[in-house]
Design a protein around this motif. Structure first.
Motif, PDB file in Angstrom:
ATOM      1  N   ASP A  81       0.821  -1.211   0.000  1.00  0.00           N
ATOM      2  CA  ASP A  81       0.000   0.000   0.000  1.00  0.00           C
ATOM      3  C   ASP A  81       0.858   1.265   0.000  1.00  0.00           C
ATOM      4  O   ASP A  81       0.367   2.351  -0.329  1.00  0.00           O
ATOM      5  CB  ASP A  81      -0.929   0.017   1.219  1.00  0.00           C
ATOM      6  N   ASN A  82       2.133   1.140   0.377  1.00  0.00           N
ATOM      7  CA  ASN A  82       3.042   2.290   0.435  1.00  0.00           C
ATOM      8  C   ASN A  82       3.999   2.334  -0.755  1.00  0.00           C
ATOM      9  O   ASN A  82       4.978   3.083  -0.730  1.00  0.00           O
ATOM     10  CB  ASN A  82       3.872   2.246   1.724  1.00  0.00           C
ATOM     11  N   LYS A 126       6.748   4.434   6.206  1.00  0.00           N
ATOM     12  CA  LYS A 126       6.406   5.578   5.362  1.00  0.00           C
ATOM     13  C   LYS A 126       5.919   5.131   3.985  1.00  0.00           C
ATOM     14  O   LYS A 126       6.191   4.011   3.551  1.00  0.00           O
ATOM     15  CB  LYS A 126       7.614   6.500   5.213  1.00  0.00           C
ATOM     16  N   GLU A 127       5.231   6.032   3.319  1.00  0.00           N
ATOM     17  CA  GLU A 127       4.785   5.792   1.953  1.00  0.00           C
ATOM     18  C   GLU A 127       5.683   6.551   0.986  1.00  0.00           C
ATOM     19  O   GLU A 127       5.936   7.746   1.164  1.00  0.00           O
ATOM     20  CB  GLU A 127       3.342   6.258   1.778  1.00  0.00           C
ATOM     21  N   SER A 158       8.620  11.113   0.638  1.00  0.00           N
ATOM     22  CA  SER A 158       7.885  10.113   1.420  1.00  0.00           C
ATOM     23  C   SER A 158       7.025  10.836   2.438  1.00  0.00           C
ATOM     24  O   SER A 158       7.252  12.003   2.768  1.00  0.00           O
ATOM     25  CB  SER A 158       8.838   9.146   2.114  1.00  0.00           C
ATOM     26  N   SER A 179       2.975   7.099   7.463  1.00  0.00           N
ATOM     27  CA  SER A 179       1.879   6.166   7.224  1.00  0.00           C
ATOM     28  C   SER A 179       1.383   5.644   8.556  1.00  0.00           C
ATOM     29  O   SER A 179       2.147   5.508   9.520  1.00  0.00           O
ATOM     30  CB  SER A 179       2.355   5.002   6.347  1.00  0.00           C
ATOM     31  N   CYS A 197       1.878  -4.748   8.750  1.00  0.00           N
ATOM     32  CA  CYS A 197       1.322  -5.102   7.440  1.00  0.00           C
ATOM     33  C   CYS A 197       1.174  -6.609   7.408  1.00  0.00           C
ATOM     34  O   CYS A 197       2.090  -7.331   7.825  1.00  0.00           O
ATOM     35  CB  CYS A 197       2.268  -4.611   6.340  1.00  0.00           C
TER      36      CYS A 197
END
Length: 300
Positions: free
Chosen positions: A50-51, A87-88, A103, A106, A111
């Motif tokens: 998702d990131n 982080k994303e 970045s 998040s 996960c």
């Protein structure tokens, strides 16, 4: 020294192997595939899918010296319960390294194991065989930073040639030969000691810029297959031509015989016979070409 995936950079006259200290692909089938991991506080941690998106994947593949991304999928290279990157990533896609990307924080400190990013990059198009009858035989050349050069095989082994053939989708190595063209030109002096299981030569060797007359010639097994297919195709075409000419000759003879029985003039029959003799001569030439092709194929 602990480090991630390897890549090459230039110094004054040497190509040295260093490491990407921020990102690596782990548990894959080659240095261009695996689970995406980044270094955080001296520890390698996984990234949640998702990131991480397609643009981020393009940057990682480029940083690791690989080709374009092929597959981006969660848990593609195994599940992990380890710490996740918090982080994303926000890459534009043009950056040379993942650490150069923006970045943001998040909320995903954890996960699920099936959501860790797995990435497969294409292998780089950095080797080729030139000057042969097909792309599976000829002088070995390698590319670094857009510069194609012949390879000096002084520090080269047979298994390294097998890796080259497999990288080019040309089967296995049949022969490797060192040659000389008596002209000094820039080459890559490759210190390659592959074991044969690597997906590309760059995984088992280092490059040095050099000037030499030595060249490395490689013959892969698929080159024989290509040559045999071409020879067989030519032989079949010649036989078909011969068959057609024979049929035409038979039809001409039948026509001459019918006209003779009807009292056709001598001049007209003579013209017909000249045409038949010409066709017979052409048939003999086609037959000779077919025989020669078969003989050459047998010698190969």
């Amino acid at each position: 020294m602990e480090c991630g995936s390897k890549k090459s950079v230039t110094s004054t006259d040497m190509l040295k192997v260093i490491c990407s200290e921020f990102v690596r692909l782990e548990n894959g089938t080659s240095s261009c595939s695996g689970r995406v991991e980044v270094k955080s506080n001296h520890l390698w941690v996984s990234v949640c899918e998702d990131n991480f998106d397609q643009r981020d994947a393009e940057v990682v593949c480029r940083e690791l010296g690989c080709g374009a991304p092929l597959v981006l999928q969660g848990a593609l290279y195994g599940d992990v319960q380890a710490q996740m990157w918090p982080k994303e990533f926000h890459c534009e896609g043009s950056e040379s390294a993942l650490i150069d990307c923006g970045s943001s924080g998040s909320n995903r400190n954890t996960c699920s194991p099936d959501r860790t990013v797995g990435l497969t990059c294409s292998e780089p198009n950095d080797v080729r065989l030139v000057g042969g009858t097909s792309h599976c035989t000829g002088r070995l050349e390698m590319k670094y930073q857009g510069d194609w050069r012949p390879v000096d095989g002084t520090y080269w082994n047979r298994k390294s040639s097998s890796v080259v053939c497999r990288q080019l989708d040309c089967g296995s190595a049949v022969s490797t030969e060192m040659t000389s063209d008596f002209t000094h030109e820039p080459v890559w002096l490759i210190h390659a000691f592959c074991v044969g299981s690597e997906s590309s030569v760059r995984e088992c060797g280092t490059k040095q810029s050099f000037t030499s007359t030595n060249r490395l010639e490689v013959l892969c097994s698929a080159a024989h297959v290509t040559s045999n297919v071409i020879t067989t195709t030519v032989t079949v075409v010649l036989l078909v031509m011969l068959f057609i000419i024979i049929i035409i000759i038979i039809l001409y003879r039948l026509r001459v015989n019918r006209k003779a029985s009807r009292g056709q003039s001598v001049g007209e029959m003579t013209a017909e016979m000249v045409s038949i003799n010409s066709l017979e001569q052409e048939a003999e030439e086609v037959n000779l070409m077919s025989s020669l092709t078969s003989l050459v194929s047998g010698r190969q």
